[in-house]
Write a protein that holds these residues in place. Structure first.
Motif, mmCIF file in Angstrom:
data_model
loop_
_atom_site.group_PDB
_atom_site.id
_atom_site.type_symbol
_atom_site.label_atom_id
_atom_site.label_comp_id
_atom_site.label_asym_id
_atom_site.label_seq_id
_atom_site.Cartn_x
_atom_site.Cartn_y
_atom_site.Cartn_z
ATOM 1 N N ARG A 18 0.843 -1.209 0.000
ATOM 2 C CA ARG A 18 0.000 0.000 0.000
ATOM 3 C C ARG A 18 0.870 1.247 0.000
ATOM 4 N NH1 ARG A 18 -3.029 -2.635 4.686
ATOM 5 N NH2 ARG A 18 -4.487 -4.008 3.612
ATOM 6 N N PHE A 21 2.307 1.812 -3.567
ATOM 7 C CA PHE A 21 1.360 2.425 -4.503
ATOM 8 C C PHE A 21 1.092 3.885 -4.136
ATOM 9 C CE2 PHE A 21 0.665 -1.931 -5.710
ATOM 10 C CZ PHE A 21 0.313 -1.853 -7.044
ATOM 11 N N ARG A 22 1.059 4.192 -2.847
ATOM 12 C CA ARG A 22 0.796 5.560 -2.383
ATOM 13 C C ARG A 22 2.015 6.457 -2.595
ATOM 14 N NH1 ARG A 22 0.409 5.069 3.424
ATOM 15 N NH2 ARG A 22 2.655 5.306 3.259
ATOM 16 N N ASP A 23 3.200 6.017 -2.137
ATOM 17 C CA ASP A 23 4.365 6.891 -2.081
ATOM 18 C C ASP A 23 5.260 6.817 -3.315
ATOM 19 O OD1 ASP A 23 3.437 7.492 0.466
ATOM 20 O OD2 ASP A 23 4.779 6.048 1.441
ATOM 21 N N TRP A 27 -0.232 7.092 -6.530
ATOM 22 C CA TRP A 27 -1.623 6.922 -6.940
ATOM 23 C C TRP A 27 -2.566 7.537 -5.923
ATOM 24 C CZ3 TRP A 27 -2.622 1.411 -9.295
ATOM 25 C CH2 TRP A 27 -1.859 1.277 -10.445
ATOM 26 N N GLU A 28 -3.610 8.211 -6.421
ATOM 27 C CA GLU A 28 -4.664 8.741 -5.554
ATOM 28 C C GLU A 28 -5.330 7.569 -4.851
ATOM 29 O OE1 GLU A 28 -7.486 11.409 -7.387
ATOM 30 O OE2 GLU A 28 -5.982 11.925 -8.904
ATOM 31 N N HIS A 29 -5.819 7.829 -3.631
ATOM 32 C CA HIS A 29 -6.433 6.748 -2.866
ATOM 33 C C HIS A 29 -7.407 7.298 -1.834
ATOM 34 C CE1 HIS A 29 -3.004 8.183 -0.543
ATOM 35 N NE2 HIS A 29 -3.683 7.805 0.528
ATOM 36 N N ASP A 31 -9.033 5.966 2.131
ATOM 37 C CA ASP A 31 -8.919 5.000 3.214
ATOM 38 C C ASP A 31 -10.310 4.421 3.432
ATOM 39 O OD1 ASP A 31 -8.738 3.652 5.694
ATOM 40 O OD2 ASP A 31 -7.109 4.963 6.337
ATOM 41 N N LEU A 37 -6.268 1.002 2.159
ATOM 42 C CA LEU A 37 -6.280 1.985 1.085
ATOM 43 C C LEU A 37 -6.813 1.358 -0.198
ATOM 44 C CD1 LEU A 37 -2.817 3.706 1.661
ATOM 45 C CD2 LEU A 37 -5.043 4.227 2.703
ATOM 46 N N PHE A 39 -6.979 2.291 -4.199
ATOM 47 C CA PHE A 39 -6.295 3.186 -5.128
ATOM 48 C C PHE A 39 -7.082 3.391 -6.408
ATOM 49 C CE2 PHE A 39 -3.111 1.455 -2.378
ATOM 50 C CZ PHE A 39 -2.354 2.573 -2.072
ATOM 51 N N LYS A 40 -7.011 4.607 -6.911
ATOM 52 C CA LYS A 40 -7.559 4.915 -8.221
ATOM 53 C C LYS A 40 -6.527 4.466 -9.245
ATOM 54 C CE LYS A 40 -9.148 8.603 -11.209
ATOM 55 N NZ LYS A 40 -9.319 10.048 -11.385
ATOM 56 N N ALA A 41 -6.888 3.506 -10.071
ATOM 57 C CA ALA A 41 -5.976 2.994 -11.087
ATOM 58 C C ALA A 41 -6.112 3.810 -12.366
ATOM 59 C CB ALA A 41 -6.276 1.530 -11.367
#
Length: 113
Positions: A18, A21-23, A27-29, A31, A37, A39-41
């Motif tokens: 997670r 993908f975040r850092d 990717w926008e996400h 909680d 989280l 995520f917007k793919a």
């Protein structure tokens, strides 16, 4: 009818994946609760390929410039797991997620829907 897809990555370290993908990918996400989280793919395609054995699924992320993307990810400490391959349909490699899984990365050379 169907309005999207939800990809699930089973991981030996879901929290680390997670964070990746975040850092790393940025990717926008949201909680969904308790640190889960979602995520917007990016826009997605689905292809069906013949299987030589048991059916399986594979996650490949796409980019416009594989050389630039692999350089950027390498600078962020991403471990690539396979050499770059040239195919008639695109250029492809793969990288390791912190939780142990592998994700493909490719620059398509085929028509896009």
């Amino acid at each position: 009818m169907i309005n999207g897809a939800h990809v699930v990555i089973h991981s030996n370290d879901a929290e680390a994946d997670r964070a990746f993908f975040r850092d790393v990918l940025g990717w926008e996400h949201v909680d969904a609760g308790h640190g889960w989280l979602i995520f917007k793919a990016p826009p997605t395609e689905v292809a069906c390929h013949p299987a030589d054995g048991e059916p399986s699924h594979e996650l490949l992320l796409m980019c416009n410039d594989l050389d630039a993307t692999t350089a950027e990810l390498t600078d962020k400490g991403v471990e690539f797991t396979r050499p770059l391959q040239e195919a008639r349909w695109g250029r492809v490699t793969g990288f390791r997620l912190p939780g142990g899984g592998e994700v493909g990365l490719y620059e398509p050379r085929h028509p896009r829907p």
